[in-house]
Scaffold this active site. Structure first.
Site, PDB file in Angstrom:
ATOM      1  N   GLY A 125      -6.025 -18.924  47.248  1.00 19.59           N
ATOM      2  CA  GLY A 125      -7.011 -18.604  48.302  1.00 19.59           C
ATOM      3  C   GLY A 125      -6.783 -19.579  49.387  1.00 19.59           C
ATOM      4  O   GLY A 125      -6.744 -20.999  49.001  1.00 19.59           O
ATOM      5  N   ALA A 126      -7.014 -19.094  50.569  1.00 16.72           N
ATOM      6  CA  ALA A 126      -6.842 -19.958  51.630  1.00 16.72           C
ATOM      7  C   ALA A 126      -7.591 -21.312  51.744  1.00 16.72           C
ATOM      8  O   ALA A 126      -6.957 -22.318  51.813  1.00 16.72           O
ATOM      9  CB  ALA A 126      -6.928 -19.403  53.067  1.00 16.72           C
TER      10      ALA A 126
ATOM     11  N   GLN B  85      -6.357 -10.049  41.350  1.00 18.36           N
ATOM     12  CA  GLN B  85      -7.201 -11.074  41.645  1.00 18.36           C
ATOM     13  C   GLN B  85      -8.567 -10.414  41.826  1.00 18.36           C
ATOM     14  O   GLN B  85      -9.533 -11.133  41.751  1.00 18.36           O
ATOM     15  CB  GLN B  85      -6.956 -11.710  43.123  1.00 18.36           C
ATOM     16  CG  GLN B  85      -5.524 -12.561  42.760  1.00 18.36           C
ATOM     17  CD  GLN B  85      -4.301 -12.010  43.452  1.00 18.36           C
ATOM     18  OE1 GLN B  85      -4.359 -10.608  43.387  1.00 18.36           O
ATOM     19  NE2 GLN B  85      -3.394 -12.658  44.004  1.00 18.36           N
TER      20      GLN B  85
ATOM     21  N   ASP C  89      -6.263 -15.437  55.266  1.00 20.19           N
ATOM     22  CA  ASP C  89      -5.138 -16.293  54.913  1.00 20.19           C
ATOM     23  C   ASP C  89      -4.815 -17.110  56.280  1.00 20.19           C
ATOM     24  O   ASP C  89      -4.479 -18.089  56.333  1.00 20.19           O
ATOM     25  CB  ASP C  89      -4.148 -15.794  54.044  1.00 20.19           C
ATOM     26  CG  ASP C  89      -4.518 -15.489  52.828  1.00 20.19           C
ATOM     27  OD1 ASP C  89      -4.829 -14.267  52.530  1.00 20.19           O
ATOM     28  OD2 ASP C  89      -4.544 -16.545  51.808  1.00 20.19           O
TER      29      ASP C  89
ATOM     30  N   ARG D 122       4.057 -22.336  49.839  1.00 22.92           N
ATOM     31  CA  ARG D 122       3.511 -20.905  50.297  1.00 22.92           C
ATOM     32  C   ARG D 122       3.474 -20.780  52.005  1.00 22.92           C
ATOM     33  O   ARG D 122       2.815 -21.499  52.396  1.00 22.92           O
ATOM     34  CB  ARG D 122       2.411 -20.521  49.636  1.00 22.92           C
ATOM     35  CG  ARG D 122       2.338 -20.504  48.122  1.00 22.92           C
ATOM     36  CD  ARG D 122       1.341 -19.785  47.428  1.00 22.92           C
ATOM     37  NE  ARG D 122       1.297 -18.438  47.639  1.00 22.92           N
ATOM     38  CZ  ARG D 122       0.417 -17.358  47.656  1.00 22.92           C
ATOM     39  NH1 ARG D 122      -0.785 -17.963  47.465  1.00 22.92           N
ATOM     40  NH2 ARG D 122       0.494 -16.202  47.875  1.00 22.92           N
TER      41      ARG D 122
ATOM     42  N   ASN E  94      -4.160 -11.116  55.381  1.00 21.35           N
ATOM     43  CA  ASN E  94      -4.863 -11.481  54.147  1.00 21.35           C
ATOM     44  C   ASN E  94      -4.113 -10.799  53.233  1.00 21.35           C
ATOM     45  O   ASN E  94      -2.998  -9.993  53.538  1.00 21.35           O
ATOM     46  CB  ASN E  94      -6.393 -10.672  54.493  1.00 21.35           C
ATOM     47  CG  ASN E  94      -7.055 -11.161  53.150  1.00 21.35           C
ATOM     48  OD1 ASN E  94      -7.320 -12.360  52.756  1.00 21.35           O
ATOM     49  ND2 ASN E  94      -7.767 -10.149  52.647  1.00 21.35           N
TER      50      ASN E  94
END
Lengths: 345, 345
Positions: free
Chosen positions: B52-53, B199, B240, B94, B249
């Protein structure tokens, strides 16, 4: 696994039983089931051991033949009552694909014409076997008719499995892919995995890679982005029922149709005429809703907490306005479609 | 599971370690991990134990603080070199979410200002803890700013998890849902399961049902059909990274945006300003491609035969032309968006 694949579903003349590939076990295990009772066949249809609209048509017909063959009744009327009961039970197992009840009724109609139980059993089996043979020939014609829509080098997006495993052999949508490949077209298939039951990753990827056709599996939700990146030439799917206004097919098909339209990509449907039901429109079709556990569990994992709801429709409806062409055994139909609703067929 | 949920990620002052909820185990198991090394944190980010950003922003900052605190070096320059190496390793884990490198750089910048290792360690922890506190406040403001977009009785489609588990608490997209519910709006959430890592079904459904908010899980491919049936009022997702032309995203987001536009349904994005990266455009962002096994295996099952390929991008890009509004802590942005590319922000 045998070198020469056996048909998805077939009639064993010697034992008077149905043989089918159990599709719930692929790709981990290849298993052919000998089905001796209508009850076992209904379980197979319900559990999707046998699935795919054309295969369900053949299964329906063979199920009625099985009911006739296995009956111990000696009277014509008593046999008919037994077979009609079995036919009703089989047809009710899955409501959305029209082929199932079409196959059931086709053999039932022939049985009603028989003079005695012996003749009834003989012509029921003849008719069921003929249906399987016709299905193969129909798929080959659909495949050949579709070649013109597949450019050399095409990247073909498909959803669920409209292949050999959905028919007796060759397939509808994948029949077109096979015919195009045999005709020398270079093709690449993008197989959407097809949640919740993964018919795309488990079945389409299995049968295409077995045939040496290039296939890549993607999650369903990534298809639109691949279209945006220019990675899809066309969409090609099967159908469970085609009403006068819509194509019913595996849930997720409609999403691909909307996204294909957005990107200016053709959206094609390949289906035999036995999937057409022009007497109905979209709202007249019952969409089967399946159990929670198909979505909430996978393998040994729990994916959805107990307190949350689940919605699991097996099919969706794509309006014909989003369909660029329908490939049938009789040729390629293009808009405006005129196969029902009182219009000339 | 504790009665009062603990934050998704937090700094333990006493032991100088990071605590986080291992999100790979939900909903089957609730486990809080004590993370004592940068190596363990990198593994957690890579395996999506923390994801999660906004949470990645905090994780990045806390990771740099952890590197400083655990270092045995006594010289200022040697410490800086060690911390810079750790910062680079964390940020590279990431590539798509901008928040990770944003969080890393924010604490690194403060460390560079320090006169000695003792001060560096102290202000690194201070800054990381401040980031977590700011994140909570930011989410609350995003939530409150978004209420105006949520009509009473709304059926809200969301994808992936932009909830408390994607931040420290409250959430961005789900923060808006929580704020709307707290303000008395009746809301219902349709959570797309979000293949391949679920998710939506595992995390969004878990945290909303835990809060008593009505949530139903659907396969990703059924969202468009639910829109067609009139079952979706609006789409609401996180982000994101937001470049000057697109929202990055979770893969699948773009499909929802295309289908929402087709059905005339608003498509909203909720994200903090730390997710904005107006210096870049869509083609400048690397989309992380993840491993085959996320798609090909689930819960002990093999879903894709070995001979078939797999494409598994973690994110997609939705052009701003499909975005109806962006909800930030500073207010609701509407088209034409003017936050970058040399245009006034």
């Amino acid at each position: 696994m045998p070198e020469v694949p056996e048909p998805t579903i077939s009639w064993d003349q010697e034992s008077g039983t149905i043989r089918f590939i159990d599709q719930t076990l692929l790709p981990e295990r290849y298993k052919v089931v000998t089905c001796r009772t209508v009850k076992r066949l209904i379980r197979a249809i319900s559990r999707l051991e046998v699935r795919g609209a054309p295969a369900l048509g053949v299964a329906g017909g063979m199920g009625v033949a099985l009911a006739a063959v296995k009956s111990r009744t000696t009277g014509r009327d008593a046999l008919l009552r037994e077979v009609e009961k079995a036919a009703g039970d089989i047809a009710a197992t899955r409501p959305t694909a029209v082929n199932l009840s079409w196959g059931v009724n086709r053999v039932l109609t022939r049985i009603r014409e028989a003079a005695d139980p012996g003749e009834a059993r003989r012509i029921a089996v003849e008719e069921a076997v003929a249906m399987a043979e016709e299905d193969q020939a129909t798929c080959m014609r659909i495949g050949d008719n579709g070649i013109e829509l597949i450019p050399d080098g095409a990247a073909i997006l498909t959803h669920c499995n409209a292949g050999a495993l959905a028919c007796t052999e060759w397939g509808t949508a994948l029949g077109v892919v096979r015919s195009a490949a045999r005709a020398g077209r270079r093709v690449q298939v993008i197989a959407c995995e097809t949640r919740p039951l993964f018919q795309g990753s488990r079945l389409t990827a299995w049968e295409l890679s077995r045939d040496g056709i290039d296939v890549t599996v993607i999650p369903d939700g990534s298809a639109a982005f691949l279209m945006r990146k220019g990675g899809i030439s066309l969409v090609l799917v099967g159908a469970d029922r085609i009403t006068r206004d819509a194509v019913f097919n595996k849930i997720g098909t409609y999403m691909h149709a909307v996204c294909a339209r957005h990107h200016g990509i053709p959206f094609y449907v390949a289906a035999p005429r036995s999937s057409f039901d022009p007497g109905l429109s979209e709202e007249g079709v019952t969409i089967e809703e399946r159990g929670r556990s198909e979505v909430s569990r996978c393998g040994g994992r729990t994916l959805v907490p107990d307190d949350a709801g689940v919605w699991n429709p097996a099919f969706d409806a794509t309006p014909l306005s989003l369909v660029s062409a329908i490939i049938t055994e009789e040729g390629v139909l293009r808009p405006p479609y005129r196969f029902g609703g009182g219009k000339p067929t």
